[in-house]
Design a protein around this motif. Structure first.
Motif, PDB file in Angstrom:
ATOM      1  N   UNK A   9      -6.977  -5.473 -11.278  1.00  0.00           N
ATOM      2  CA  UNK A   9      -6.633  -4.215 -11.945  1.00  0.00           C
ATOM      3  C   UNK A   9      -5.515  -4.389 -12.965  1.00  0.00           C
ATOM      4  N   UNK A  10      -4.384  -4.970 -12.554  1.00  0.00           N
ATOM      5  CA  UNK A  10      -3.244  -5.060 -13.473  1.00  0.00           C
ATOM      6  C   UNK A  10      -2.222  -6.078 -12.977  1.00  0.00           C
ATOM      7  N   UNK A  11      -1.525  -6.705 -13.929  1.00  0.00           N
ATOM      8  CA  UNK A  11      -0.357  -7.539 -13.647  1.00  0.00           C
ATOM      9  C   UNK A  11       0.827  -6.930 -14.377  1.00  0.00           C
ATOM     10  N   UNK A  12       1.965  -6.849 -13.712  1.00  0.00           N
ATOM     11  CA  UNK A  12       3.153  -6.350 -14.398  1.00  0.00           C
ATOM     12  C   UNK A  12       4.404  -6.705 -13.619  1.00  0.00           C
ATOM     13  N   UNK A  18       2.695   0.152 -11.724  1.00  0.00           N
ATOM     14  CA  UNK A  18       1.667  -0.172 -10.729  1.00  0.00           C
ATOM     15  C   UNK A  18       0.659   0.978 -10.661  1.00  0.00           C
ATOM     16  N   UNK A  19      -0.536   0.723 -10.129  1.00  0.00           N
ATOM     17  CA  UNK A  19      -1.564   1.772 -10.066  1.00  0.00           C
ATOM     18  C   UNK A  19      -1.055   3.050  -9.411  1.00  0.00           C
ATOM     19  N   UNK A 103       7.798   1.212  -3.522  1.00  0.00           N
ATOM     20  CA  UNK A 103       6.352   1.410  -3.546  1.00  0.00           C
ATOM     21  C   UNK A 103       5.875   2.139  -2.302  1.00  0.00           C
ATOM     22  N   UNK A 104       5.581   3.419  -2.435  1.00  0.00           N
ATOM     23  CA  UNK A 104       5.198   4.244  -1.295  1.00  0.00           C
ATOM     24  C   UNK A 104       3.837   3.863  -0.720  1.00  0.00           C
ATOM     25  N   UNK A 105       2.969   3.294  -1.545  1.00  0.00           N
ATOM     26  CA  UNK A 105       1.627   2.947  -1.076  1.00  0.00           C
ATOM     27  C   UNK A 105       1.604   1.694  -0.189  1.00  0.00           C
TER      28      UNK A 105
END
Length: 206
Positions: A9-12, A18-19, A103-105
């Protein structure tokens, strides 16, 4: 659990990027050259989902992979690689700690340990950090195919002794794995599946 789809999905390096989806996340982290990329590829049935390299420190960003469209596997940079500059280490440390603390997820961190080695100070310090910040985590002992079963048992016993000596009441939940022999794959995926089912059942959100 069977993994049917694994999508990058993504790198950062910014937690804010983040998603946004409210899906459970499982973060994989450990010292450089611990076999993290090989483990991720083994779990997801992909040869090159996570980039493996003979050069430690290859992963330098927060990498999100969406699994089965309902949870994220997060590949985090390795820590403790001496040849990375001090400034780079500080940058890694900042966005790694930002991820764990903001990061809550995130529902579980998997800390990878090379089972061939004696307990490393940096690993023990990182485990204590997760405990102090109340981040749920498990240990994953990697490369178990490199030593015999008796040695595996003795290494885990020695690690348990080191962990308890640092004030823990019991050894954190752990898994023994080998990417080469696919050892521990079913146990790890079953654990993630159970946690996900509990989250979705309770519809607890984040």
């Amino acid at each position: 659990m069977k993994i049917n789809t694994a999508e990058f999905i993504i790198s950062n390096s910014d937690v804010a990027k983040c998603p946004k989806e409210l899906l459970p996340e499982y973060a994989f982290i450990g010292r450089s050259n611990v076999g993290k990329s090989s483990l991720i590829n083994m779990l997801t049935n992909h040869k090159n989902l996570a980039k493996t390299s003979s050069k430690p420190g290859k992963t330098q960003l927060i990498n999100h992979f969406k699994i089965n469209s309902n949870w994220f596997l997060v590949d985090l940079p390795g820590y403790g690689y001496a040849k990375v500059s001090k400034k780079t280490k500080e940058t890694f440390q900042k966005f790694i700690t930002d991820y764990f603390e903001k990061r809550e997820q995130l529902v579980c961190a998997f800390v990878l340990i090379d089972i061939r080695l004696e307990a490393q100070k940096i690993d023990l310090e990182f485990i204590n950090y997760l405990g102090e910040t109340e981040v749920p985590f498990c240990l994953i002992f990697t490369k178990s195919d490199k030593i015999g079963k008796t040695k595996v048992d003795s290494q885990i016993a020695a690690y348990r002794k080191q962990v308890l000596a640092r004030g823990w009441e019991e050894m954190p939940q752990h898994f023994v794995t080998s990417s080469t022999e696919q050892t521990g794959k079913d146990e790890l995926l079953s654990y993630i599946d159970r946690v996900n089912q509990e989250i979705f059942k309770n519809n607890s959100g984040f």
